[in-house]
Scaffold this motif. Sequence first.
Motif, PDB file in Angstrom:
ATOM      1  N   MET A 142      10.662 -20.046   1.810  1.00 17.16           N
ATOM      2  CA  MET A 142      11.915 -19.688   1.285  1.00 17.16           C
ATOM      3  C   MET A 142      12.919 -20.238   2.249  1.00 17.16           C
ATOM      4  N   ALA A 143      12.717 -19.910   3.542  1.00 16.18           N
ATOM      5  CA  ALA A 143      13.826 -20.183   4.547  1.00 16.18           C
ATOM      6  C   ALA A 143      13.833 -21.566   5.084  1.00 16.18           C
ATOM      7  N   SER A 157      16.163 -23.966  17.313  1.00 17.41           N
ATOM      8  CA  SER A 157      17.695 -24.163  17.269  1.00 17.41           C
ATOM      9  C   SER A 157      18.058 -22.726  17.053  1.00 17.41           C
ATOM     10  N   GLY A 158      19.271 -22.431  17.380  1.00 21.55           N
ATOM     11  CA  GLY A 158      19.960 -21.243  16.950  1.00 21.55           C
ATOM     12  C   GLY A 158      20.054 -20.928  15.872  1.00 21.55           C
ATOM     13  N   GLY A 159      20.294 -21.984  14.847  1.00 21.83           N
ATOM     14  CA  GLY A 159      20.524 -21.778  13.265  1.00 21.83           C
ATOM     15  C   GLY A 159      19.070 -21.389  12.705  1.00 21.83           C
ATOM     16  N   GLN A 160      18.100 -22.003  13.224  1.00 18.95           N
ATOM     17  CA  GLN A 160      16.843 -21.797  12.769  1.00 18.95           C
ATOM     18  C   GLN A 160      16.271 -20.281  13.230  1.00 18.95           C
ATOM     19  N   GLN A 161      16.716 -19.627  14.411  1.00 20.55           N
ATOM     20  CA  GLN A 161      16.369 -18.422  14.692  1.00 20.55           C
ATOM     21  C   GLN A 161      17.343 -17.510  13.770  1.00 20.55           C
ATOM     22  N   LYS A 162      18.311 -17.940  13.293  1.00 22.65           N
ATOM     23  CA  LYS A 162      18.952 -16.988  12.288  1.00 22.65           C
ATOM     24  C   LYS A 162      18.367 -17.011  11.107  1.00 22.65           C
ATOM     25  N   LEU A 163      17.837 -17.945  10.634  1.00 24.96           N
ATOM     26  CA  LEU A 163      16.836 -18.100   9.650  1.00 24.96           C
ATOM     27  C   LEU A 163      15.659 -17.213   9.682  1.00 24.96           C
ATOM     28  N   ILE A 164      15.011 -17.090  10.827  1.00 22.40           N
ATOM     29  CA  ILE A 164      13.985 -15.997  10.939  1.00 22.40           C
ATOM     30  C   ILE A 164      14.566 -15.034  10.991  1.00 22.40           C
ATOM     31  N   GLU A 181      28.836 -12.146   9.891  1.00 23.98           N
ATOM     32  CA  GLU A 181      29.161 -13.605  10.248  1.00 23.98           C
ATOM     33  C   GLU A 181      27.813 -14.303  10.547  1.00 23.98           C
ATOM     34  N   PRO A 182      27.082 -14.589   9.289  1.00 28.98           N
ATOM     35  CA  PRO A 182      25.793 -15.139   9.259  1.00 28.98           C
ATOM     36  C   PRO A 182      25.795 -16.735   9.746  1.00 28.98           C
ATOM     37  N   MET A 183      27.127 -17.221   9.465  1.00 30.32           N
ATOM     38  CA  MET A 183      27.259 -18.895   9.526  1.00 30.32           C
ATOM     39  C   MET A 183      27.622 -19.169  10.807  1.00 30.32           C
ATOM     40  N   ARG A 193      21.114 -24.565   4.370  1.00 28.74           N
ATOM     41  CA  ARG A 193      19.919 -23.753   4.076  1.00 28.74           C
ATOM     42  C   ARG A 193      20.037 -22.257   4.114  1.00 28.74           C
ATOM     43  N   VAL A 194      20.939 -21.582   5.012  1.00 30.97           N
ATOM     44  CA  VAL A 194      21.129 -20.177   4.964  1.00 30.97           C
ATOM     45  C   VAL A 194      21.951 -19.651   3.622  1.00 30.97           C
TER      46      VAL A 194
END
Length: 256
Positions: A142-143, A157-164, A181-183, A193-194
Amino acid sequence: MTGLPILEIDKISKSYGAVKAVSDVSLHVNRGEIAGLIGPNGSGKSTFFDCSTGLQRPDTGTVKLDGQDITGWSLNRIAREGRMLRSFQKTVVFKALDVEENLIIAGQMFTFPSLLSTFGIGRMSKQRISGLRDRARELIKMAGLWDVRHQPAGNLSGGQQKLIQFASMLMPEPKIILLDEPMAGINPKIIERVIETILYANRSLGVSFLVIEHNIDVVTSICQRVVVLDQGKKLVEGLPHDIIADERVREAYLGG
């Protein structure tokens, strides 16, 4: 969206000495809703989140989750219940573990009483691991992290870690998630993607959301309703496009 709101916050106030960070703010989130919370820096958004999720105890006011009064509950107790979770602006993952292991650990923390009960030896332990792994893999797909599922989280990346982190929060099947502030700090591709992941969790998994976000384009694209704080007080509440067009919001938040 029927029945009682999933989250009801009534007249929350919080002061730090002579500074009143939040003053008599009321807010609700309906079941199945994505609601937004916006306002200029220092408007009280994070303090409001802290008081709503047990990190801080409000001076006055009440917090009800799914009809139950949870005012004064600790952050750990609220999280342990698994019904309401929150993120922080700082992304936290187990960097030495791969993506799949991160999600399995998150699921274990909410589902089973100890690490031994999940990762011990025996048939029951294997069944537990298998169940967690199946859910983890669904959420990883899904992510959009399937191709990197066996890479250490710290290598991403930091963005991928947010998705994790976000996918990990979905492991215990929460009813509502508060996102701070998820973005922030991620590139436009990951932002897309988020957004897709939040919308999927909302529409397909039935998760409600309350989102603090400075990216107005994101707010208008995912939120059904927006609340604006200014100087610790609720300024206005309404539909996203009405809020953005409101002169009071432009003066307080958008700079006129």
